[in-house]
Design a protein around this motif. Structure first.
Motif, PDB file in Angstrom:
ATOM      1  N   ILE A 342       0.857  -1.175   0.000  1.00  0.00           N
ATOM      2  CA  ILE A 342       0.000   0.000   0.000  1.00  0.00           C
ATOM      3  C   ILE A 342       0.899   1.233   0.000  1.00  0.00           C
ATOM      4  CG2 ILE A 342      -1.739   1.313   1.278  1.00  0.00           C
ATOM      5  CD1 ILE A 342      -2.711  -1.341   2.464  1.00  0.00           C
ATOM      6  N   VAL A 343       0.635   2.135  -0.937  1.00  0.00           N
ATOM      7  CA  VAL A 343       1.443   3.345  -1.065  1.00  0.00           C
ATOM      8  C   VAL A 343       0.564   4.562  -0.798  1.00  0.00           C
ATOM      9  CG1 VAL A 343       2.849   4.743  -2.624  1.00  0.00           C
ATOM     10  CG2 VAL A 343       2.964   2.241  -2.748  1.00  0.00           C
ATOM     11  N   PHE A 344       0.986   5.394   0.152  1.00  0.00           N
ATOM     12  CA  PHE A 344       0.337   6.683   0.393  1.00  0.00           C
ATOM     13  C   PHE A 344       1.126   7.745  -0.358  1.00  0.00           C
ATOM     14  CE2 PHE A 344      -1.045   5.278   4.949  1.00  0.00           C
ATOM     15  CZ  PHE A 344      -2.037   4.473   4.404  1.00  0.00           C
ATOM     16  N   LEU A 345       0.480   8.424  -1.300  1.00  0.00           N
ATOM     17  CA  LEU A 345       1.144   9.442  -2.107  1.00  0.00           C
ATOM     18  C   LEU A 345       0.834  10.836  -1.576  1.00  0.00           C
ATOM     19  CD1 LEU A 345       0.245   7.945  -5.583  1.00  0.00           C
ATOM     20  CD2 LEU A 345       2.512   7.937  -4.530  1.00  0.00           C
ATOM     21  N   THR A 346       1.851  11.664  -1.505  1.00  0.00           N
ATOM     22  CA  THR A 346       1.664  13.048  -1.103  1.00  0.00           C
ATOM     23  C   THR A 346       2.530  13.937  -1.969  1.00  0.00           C
ATOM     24  OG1 THR A 346       1.849  14.629   0.728  1.00  0.00           O
ATOM     25  CG2 THR A 346       3.453  12.846   0.687  1.00  0.00           C
ATOM     26  N   ALA A 347       2.019  15.085  -2.342  1.00  0.00           N
ATOM     27  CA  ALA A 347       2.811  16.079  -3.087  1.00  0.00           C
ATOM     28  C   ALA A 347       3.154  17.186  -2.099  1.00  0.00           C
ATOM     29  CB  ALA A 347       2.018  16.624  -4.273  1.00  0.00           C
ATOM     30  N   ASP A 348       4.270  17.019  -1.408  1.00  0.00           N
ATOM     31  CA  ASP A 348       4.660  17.908  -0.310  1.00  0.00           C
ATOM     32  C   ASP A 348       5.297  19.190  -0.844  1.00  0.00           C
ATOM     33  OD1 ASP A 348       5.587  19.089   2.012  1.00  0.00           O
ATOM     34  OD2 ASP A 348       7.306  17.734   2.191  1.00  0.00           O
ATOM     35  N   ALA A 349       4.563  20.293  -0.790  1.00  0.00           N
ATOM     36  CA  ALA A 349       5.084  21.579  -1.252  1.00  0.00           C
ATOM     37  C   ALA A 349       6.097  22.179  -0.286  1.00  0.00           C
ATOM     38  CB  ALA A 349       3.925  22.559  -1.466  1.00  0.00           C
ATOM     39  N   PHE A 350       6.172  21.635   0.945  1.00  0.00           N
ATOM     40  CA  PHE A 350       7.190  22.092   1.893  1.00  0.00           C
ATOM     41  C   PHE A 350       8.568  21.531   1.525  1.00  0.00           C
ATOM     42  CE2 PHE A 350       3.343  22.894   4.089  1.00  0.00           C
ATOM     43  CZ  PHE A 350       3.588  23.817   5.092  1.00  0.00           C
ATOM     44  N   GLY A 351       8.574  20.419   0.787  1.00  0.00           N
ATOM     45  CA  GLY A 351       9.832  19.823   0.362  1.00  0.00           C
ATOM     46  C   GLY A 351      10.600  19.144   1.466  1.00  0.00           C
ATOM     47  N   VAL A 352       9.907  18.648   2.512  1.00  0.00           N
ATOM     48  CA  VAL A 352      10.618  18.102   3.663  1.00  0.00           C
ATOM     49  C   VAL A 352      10.383  16.603   3.895  1.00  0.00           C
ATOM     50  CG1 VAL A 352      10.665  20.331   4.814  1.00  0.00           C
ATOM     51  CG2 VAL A 352       8.794  18.750   5.307  1.00  0.00           C
ATOM     52  N   LEU A 353       9.316  16.034   3.357  1.00  0.00           N
ATOM     53  CA  LEU A 353       9.068  14.609   3.565  1.00  0.00           C
ATOM     54  C   LEU A 353       9.973  13.767   2.665  1.00  0.00           C
ATOM     55  CD1 LEU A 353       5.175  14.415   3.891  1.00  0.00           C
ATOM     56  CD2 LEU A 353       6.885  14.230   5.712  1.00  0.00           C
ATOM     57  N   PRO A 354      10.391  12.603   3.132  1.00  0.00           N
ATOM     58  CA  PRO A 354      11.258  11.733   2.322  1.00  0.00           C
ATOM     59  C   PRO A 354      10.545  11.294   1.041  1.00  0.00           C
ATOM     60  CG  PRO A 354      11.187  11.002   4.611  1.00  0.00           C
ATOM     61  CD  PRO A 354      10.119  12.020   4.466  1.00  0.00           C
ATOM     62  N   PRO A 355      11.304  11.022  -0.014  1.00  0.00           N
ATOM     63  CA  PRO A 355      10.680  10.547  -1.252  1.00  0.00           C
ATOM     64  C   PRO A 355      10.025   9.180  -1.083  1.00  0.00           C
ATOM     65  CG  PRO A 355      13.064  10.431  -1.412  1.00  0.00           C
ATOM     66  CD  PRO A 355      12.753  11.205  -0.169  1.00  0.00           C
ATOM     67  N   ILE A 356      10.547   8.377  -0.150  1.00  0.00           N
ATOM     68  CA  ILE A 356       9.873   7.131   0.215  1.00  0.00           C
ATOM     69  C   ILE A 356      10.284   6.750   1.639  1.00  0.00           C
ATOM     70  CG2 ILE A 356      11.662   5.597  -0.722  1.00  0.00           C
ATOM     71  CD1 ILE A 356       9.299   3.707  -1.553  1.00  0.00           C
ATOM     72  N   SER A 357       9.339   6.265   2.410  1.00  0.00           N
ATOM     73  CA  SER A 357       9.620   5.790   3.769  1.00  0.00           C
ATOM     74  C   SER A 357       8.682   4.639   4.081  1.00  0.00           C
ATOM     75  CB  SER A 357       9.450   6.921   4.800  1.00  0.00           C
ATOM     76  OG  SER A 357       8.222   7.593   4.640  1.00  0.00           O
ATOM     77  N   LYS A 358       9.196   3.697   4.874  1.00  0.00           N
ATOM     78  CA  LYS A 358       8.421   2.521   5.260  1.00  0.00           C
ATOM     79  C   LYS A 358       7.727   2.812   6.583  1.00  0.00           C
ATOM     80  CE  LYS A 358       8.983  -2.494   5.792  1.00  0.00           C
ATOM     81  NZ  LYS A 358       9.980  -3.602   5.782  1.00  0.00           N
TER      82      LYS A 358
END
Length: 529
Positions: A342-358
Motif C-alpha cells: 500500500i502506497v500513500f502518495l503526497t505532493a509535499d510543497a514544503f519539500g521536507v518529507l522523504p521521497p519514500i519511507s516505510k
C-alpha cells in the motif's frame, strides 16, 4: 425511499420524446460537435471546455438531511446538510428544465466491478459530451444486462440551470445535492464533468461499509504473480501515473473497494490529469487518448486541432476521460486479490518529507487519517497555487461517514493480509515550492517498483529525526542524496525549520481526532517539536 411524486417526475422525464437512451459513442460525438458543445481533436478525442468551473465546487455540495441517514453522516464543512424542502423544490425545477430541452442523453450502467456489491445507476445529461464522459467513466452494461437494468441511483445533470441562492437556498448558482433516501443526485450550474464521477463515489462511500467493504480513493494494479498494489492520494499526487505501469495490469486509477474477495474497481474508466502530458513520460495515458475519449479544458491548435498539453491558460486541471480498455495492460474484469503493498502518495510543497519511507502500523494509521498533501492549482475553484492541506483518508471530500469508520476498516485489513505500507512524496525536494524542484518521475517509479517487489524489506534504513520515518539508505537507480530530504537542501538548518513547521501542522490537524488511540498519536506522528 422514493416518493411517488419524485418517481413520477423521473418517469415522465425519461419517457419524453427528447430522450436518447444509451446512445453510441459515434452518435454522442456527432451530437456534441454538431451542437457546438465540443470539437474533435487531431487524435480523435472529443474536446470540451467547461467555462468558469474547471474543478470541483466543494462549497456547493450538500447532502439532504433525511431520517434514514442523518444520524450516520459526519456533518460538518465537508458534509453540509440541506433540507428536504430545498431539495424537492430544486428537483422540480431541474426536471422542468430538462423536459424543455430539445434533446437529453441517458446513460445506464454500474458502479462497482464486483457484482455482489454493484450499484446500478443512470445519468441524465443535457450535454452529449457529458454523456460520453459518464459512458467512459462508469461500467458499461452488456446488451443482455441492459434489458434488465433498473437504476438504484440517478444523476440529473443540468449545467445550464443556475440556482438563485436567495430563492433556492444554495450558496451560489452551482449545486451538487445528494439525496441518499431518494437515491438522486442533482447537479446544476457547473459544466465540470468530474462532479458526476465524484458524486457516485460519495454514494459508494456511504453504501459499501454497511456490507463490510472498504471504499478507497486509490488506484490499483496487479503483477504477474497476483501481487496487488494500492496507491492512495489526492488529485495530482500521481495515482493515475504510477498505477499505469506496462509491467503490471491496471485494475483502476482512482476508486476501489476492498471486500472479502479482494480489490475491485468502482469505475469503468480513467480520469487522468494531462497537464504537461507527454508520450515519453506517460506512454500508456498518452496512447489512451483517442477516438471516444473526452478532453476537458485542453487547448487545441486552431488549425491542426493538435492538443497542447503544456498550455494551462484554461486551467492547470486539464483532464482526459477514457474507458479503461484504452489502456492495453488491464485486469479483466477489474478485480484482483488482496493487496500486499500500500502506497500513500503526497505532493509535499514544503519539500521536507522523504521521497519514500516505510511505515509502521501506527504510522500508517496516523498518515491515513492525516491525508496530508499540497492541493494543486486548478483542482478546486479558488486554488491558484499549491497549499498544504489535510484530507482525511486521502479523500475527505467524498466520505459521508466518520473518518474512523474507514480508518478502522483499513487497519483491520492491513493486519489480516500483512500488507506493507509506504509513504511516497511526489512533491518537492531540495527546498519548498518555488525554491526546490519536483521529484523526478523516473526516481519515484524506481522507488515504488522496489517497494512492490519486496526489495525494501531487508535493507538498511535511517530514521528522519523530525517525523520518525524510516528512510532507505540506498535504492539502486536513485541518487543517495535524494533519499534523505535533509541532504537535498543546501541549508540543513532551513530544512529543519521548515520540517518542524510541517510537523506542527500535522499535530494541530490531528487534534480533531478525539477518539483515536494514543498509540497512533504517540507512535505514528512526528517525534520532534
Amino acid at each position: 425511499m422514493i416518493s411517488a411524486k419524485i418517481e413520477n417526475g423521473l418517469n415522465e422525464l425519461l419517457s419524453g420524446a427528447n430522450v436518447n437512451i444509451q446512445p453510441s459513442v459515434a452518435e454522442l460525438i456527432e451530437k456534441a460537435t454538431s451542437r457546438g458543445e465540443a470539437k474533435l481533436s487531431a487524435d480523435g478525442a472529443l474536446s470540451a471546455e467547461t467555462g468558469k468551473y474547471t474543478g470541483r465546487s466543494p462549497k456547493d455540495k450538500f447532502i439532504v438531511e433525511e431520517p434514514s441517514s442523518k444520524d450516520k453522516i459526519d456533518w460538518g464543512k465537508v458534509n453540509r446538510p440541506i433540507s428536504q424542502e430545498i431539495f424537492d423544490s430544486l428537483y422540480t425545477k431541474v426536471i422542468n428544465h430538462l423536459k424543455a430541452k430539445d434533446e437529453l442523453f441517458v446513460f445506464k450502467g454500474y458502479a462497482g466491478a464486483d457484482k455482489e456489491s454493484q450499484l446500478s445507476i443512470q445519468v441524465v445529461n443535457e450535454f452529449a459530451w457529458q454523456n460520453l464522459f459518464v459512458h467512459n467513466l462508469f461500467i458499461r452494461p452488456t446488451e443482455e444486462e441492459l434489458t434488465t437494468h433498473e437504476a438504484q441511483f440517478t444523476i440529473l445533470s443540468a449545467p445550464t440551470f443556475k440556482a438563485d441562492p436567495a430563492v433556492d437556498g444554495t450558496e451560489s448558482e452551482t449545486f451538487i445535492i445528494v439525496s441518499l433516501e431518494k437515491r438522486i443526485v442533482l447537479i446544476g450550474g457547473t459544466e465540470y464533468a468530474g462532479e458526476m464521477k465524484k458524486s457516485i463515489f460519495s454514494v459508494m462511500n456511504y453504501l459499501l461499509p454497511e456490507h463490510g467493504i472498504l471504499p478507497m480513493h486509490c488506484s490499483a494494479n496487479v503483477g504477474e504473480e497476483g501481487d496487488v498494489a494500492l496507491f492512495f492520494g489526492l488529485s495530482g499526487t500521481g495515482k493515475t501515473t504510477l498505477s499505469a505501469d506496462a509491467k503490471r495490469k491496471l485494475i483502476g486509477d482512482d476508486e476501489h473497494g476492498w471486500s472479502d474477495n479482494g480489490v475491485f474497481n468502482i469505475e469503468g474508466g480513467c480520469y487522468a490529469k494531462c497537464i504537461n502530458l507527454s508520450k515519453e513520460k506517460e506512454p500508456e495515458i498518452f496512447g489512451a487518448i483517442r477516438f471516444g475519449s473526452v478532453l476537458e479544458n485542453v487547448v487545441l491548435d486552431d488549425k491542426t486541432r493538435v492538443p497542447d498539453y503544456d498550455d494551462n491558460s484554461l486551467t492547470e486541471n486539464t483532464r482526459a476521460a477514457y474507458p479503461i480498455h484504452n489502456i492495453e495492460n488491464i485486469a479483466k474484469p477489474s478485480m484482483a486479490g488482496h493487496p500486499k503493498t500500500i502506497v500513500f502518495l503526497t505532493a509535499d510543497a514544503f519539500g521536507v518529507l522523504p521521497p519514500i519511507s516505510k511505515l509502521t502500523k501506527e504510522q500508517a494509521m496516523y498518515h491515513f487519517l492525516s491525508g496530508f498533501t499540497s492541493k494543486l492549482a486548478g483542482t478546486e475553484r479558488g486554488i491558484t497555487a499549491p497549499e498544504a492541506t489535510f484530507s482525511t483518508c486521502f479523500g475527505s471530500p467524498f466520505l459521508p461517514l466518520p473518518a474512523t469508520v474507514y480508518a478502522e476498516m483499513l487497519g483491520q485489513k492491513i493486519d489480516e493480509h500483512n500488507a506493507q505500507v509506504f509513504l511516497v512524496n511526489t512533491g518537492w525536494t531540495g527546498g519548498e515550492y518555488g525554491v526546490g524542484k519536483r521529484m523526478e518521475l523516473k526516481h519515484t517509479r524506481t522507488m515504488v517498483n522496489a517497494a512492490i517487489a519486496g526489495q525494501l524489506n531487508d535493507i538498511e534504513f535511517e530514521v528522519n529525526e523530525i517525523f520518525g520515518l524510516a528512510m532507505p539508505k540506498a535504492i539502486e537507480g536513485v541518487p543517495s542524496e535524494v533519499l534523505n530530504p535533509r541532504n537535498a537542501w543546501s541549508d540543513p538548518a532551513a530544512y529543519d525549520k521548515k520540517a518542524k513547521e510541517l510537523a506542527h501542522l500535522f499535530r494541530e490537524n490531528f487534534k480533531k481526532f478525539k477518539y483515536v488511540s494514543d498509540d497512533f498519536v504517540q507512535k505514528g506522528g512526528p517525534i520532534a517539536e
